[in-house]
Design a protein around this motif. Structure first.
Motif, PDB file in Angstrom:
ATOM      1  N   UNK A 116      12.311 -26.914 -86.443  1.00 24.95           N
ATOM      2  CA  UNK A 116      11.616 -26.491 -87.652  1.00 24.95           C
ATOM      3  C   UNK A 116      10.359 -27.310 -87.881  1.00 24.95           C
ATOM      4  N   UNK A 117       9.782 -27.134 -89.072  1.00 30.18           N
ATOM      5  CA  UNK A 117       8.602 -27.915 -89.465  1.00 30.18           C
ATOM      6  C   UNK A 117       8.693 -28.181 -90.963  1.00 30.18           C
ATOM      7  N   UNK A 118       9.521 -29.143 -91.320  1.00 30.49           N
ATOM      8  CA  UNK A 118       9.701 -29.484 -92.726  1.00 30.49           C
ATOM      9  C   UNK A 118      10.094 -28.273 -93.560  1.00 30.49           C
ATOM     10  N   UNK A 119       9.682 -28.276 -94.829  1.00 31.37           N
ATOM     11  CA  UNK A 119       9.813 -27.094 -95.682  1.00 31.37           C
ATOM     12  C   UNK A 119       8.576 -26.248 -95.470  1.00 31.37           C
ATOM     13  N   UNK A 120       8.750 -25.020 -94.961  1.00 30.10           N
ATOM     14  CA  UNK A 120       7.603 -24.169 -94.678  1.00 30.10           C
ATOM     15  C   UNK A 120       8.076 -22.762 -94.343  1.00 30.10           C
ATOM     16  N   UNK A 124       5.296 -15.264 -87.557  1.00 26.12           N
ATOM     17  CA  UNK A 124       5.537 -15.230 -86.128  1.00 26.12           C
ATOM     18  C   UNK A 124       5.312 -13.827 -85.562  1.00 26.12           C
ATOM     19  N   UNK A 125       4.584 -13.740 -84.442  1.00 31.75           N
ATOM     20  CA  UNK A 125       4.472 -12.506 -83.666  1.00 31.75           C
ATOM     21  C   UNK A 125       5.269 -12.691 -82.385  1.00 31.75           C
ATOM     22  N   UNK A 148       9.223 -13.501 -90.119  1.00 32.76           N
ATOM     23  CA  UNK A 148       9.022 -14.688 -90.952  1.00 32.76           C
ATOM     24  C   UNK A 148      10.295 -15.525 -90.897  1.00 32.76           C
ATOM     25  N   UNK A 149      10.117 -16.788 -90.530  1.00 33.68           N
ATOM     26  CA  UNK A 149      11.215 -17.753 -90.530  1.00 33.68           C
ATOM     27  C   UNK A 149      11.019 -18.720 -91.694  1.00 33.68           C
ATOM     28  N   UNK A 158      15.578 -20.558 -90.047  1.00 32.90           N
ATOM     29  CA  UNK A 158      16.302 -19.300 -89.917  1.00 32.90           C
ATOM     30  C   UNK A 158      15.366 -18.120 -90.107  1.00 32.90           C
ATOM     31  N   UNK A 159      15.642 -17.038 -89.382  1.00 30.61           N
ATOM     32  CA  UNK A 159      14.911 -15.788 -89.552  1.00 30.61           C
ATOM     33  C   UNK A 159      15.256 -15.172 -90.899  1.00 30.61           C
ATOM     34  N   UNK A 160      14.242 -14.799 -91.661  1.00 25.56           N
ATOM     35  CA  UNK A 160      14.462 -14.144 -92.962  1.00 25.56           C
ATOM     36  C   UNK A 160      14.627 -12.632 -92.747  1.00 25.56           C
ATOM     37  N   UNK A 161      14.971 -11.884 -93.795  1.00 25.76           N
ATOM     38  CA  UNK A 161      15.046 -10.421 -93.667  1.00 25.76           C
ATOM     39  C   UNK A 161      13.706  -9.766 -93.337  1.00 25.76           C
TER      40      UNK A 161
END
Length: 248
Positions: A116-120, A124-125, A148-149, A158-161
């Motif tokens: 990951x990268x902190x809170x962010x 993503x393509x 969008x993760x 995690x991958x979002x909806x």
């Protein structure tokens, strides 16, 4: 994740930011400047920031960027190499590769390998046409997708909806995009523009093939409180150019 939509952005919709915009960052990549490599083979070549490793899935580089109010992030991206395991995979259309940008990064893992990268949020393509990805447990990644993760730490993401099949989305407005059409972008510098409203959590992403078409979606604004952005790639060598951030 609240909603996602495809919109046609009229000039008047985009004008307010342009009128009051101030240049916050303007990187021409004559040097690596304020970018901090985290993992991968990052360097400068011909005014471009390039990541050369075609095997790693965790290449990342970070930069401090002021992120308050509303900003626009613009850059060019160009495919350099990779996206397939071997020549047989290439010949049979078994492709896999992606790139993206984290926005609103708080506490990035500067100079270190991390999932990951902190809170962010990672925009993503991803292109994945491998047969194994069609399995039920992986089919949410199959095809050409905008994803969008949500990253909650340097170890958790995690991958979002928000997981859009780009071909299907464009078909709803009468645009027939085949995977073979992506060949026209190989070796070309493709312009990308992203607008982020840090107060509301609304993010707009320009369709690089048609600047009058924008995708928008809403995320949780509290996750966007960091002051770094991060480029990352997966199984691709990619170069970035003309990184510019404006805000008001």
């Amino acid at each position: 994740m609240k909603k996602v939509a495809l919109i046609f952005a009229a000039l008047l919709m985009l004008l307010p930011l342009a009128l009051g915009a101030q240049v916050l960052v303007d990187d021409d990549f004559e040097t690596i400047g304020d970018w901090v490599p985290g993992f991968g083979e990052w360097g400068i070549r011909g005014g471009l920031l390039i990541q050369r490793d075609t095997e790693t899935g965790l290449a990342r580089i970070d930069r401090m960027v002021p992120q308050t109010g509303e900003i626009e992030i613009a850059f060019n991206v160009r495919y350099e190499a990779g996206g397939f395991a071997d020549q047989i995979s290439l010949a049979t259309g078994q492709l896999h590769g992606g790139f993206g940008i984290h926005v609103g990064v708080e506490n990035p893992p500067l100079g270190r390998l991390a999932w990951g990268a902190g809170d962010s949020y990672l925009l993503w393509l991803n292109l994945d046409t491998r047969a194994e990805t069609m399995q039920e447990s992986m089919d949410e990644h199959f095809g050409f997708r905008a994803q969008v993760y949500e990253s909650t730490s340097n170890a958790n993401m995690e991958l979002t909806p928000l997981n859009v099949d780009i071909q299907a989305a464009l078909a709803t407005i009468g645009v027939d995009l085949g995977l073979e059409d992506l060949d026209q972008f190989l070796g070309a510098q493709v312009p990308m523009k992203i607008r982020v409203n840090y107060d509301t959590g609304r993010i707009l992403v320009m369709d690089p093939t048609n600047p009058s078409t924008w995708f928008y979606f809403d995320v949780e604004p509290s996750v966007l409180r960091g002051n770094y952005v991060s480029f990352r790639t997966n199984s691709l060598a990619v170069s970035f150019g003309d990184f510019r951030v404006t805000g008001r």
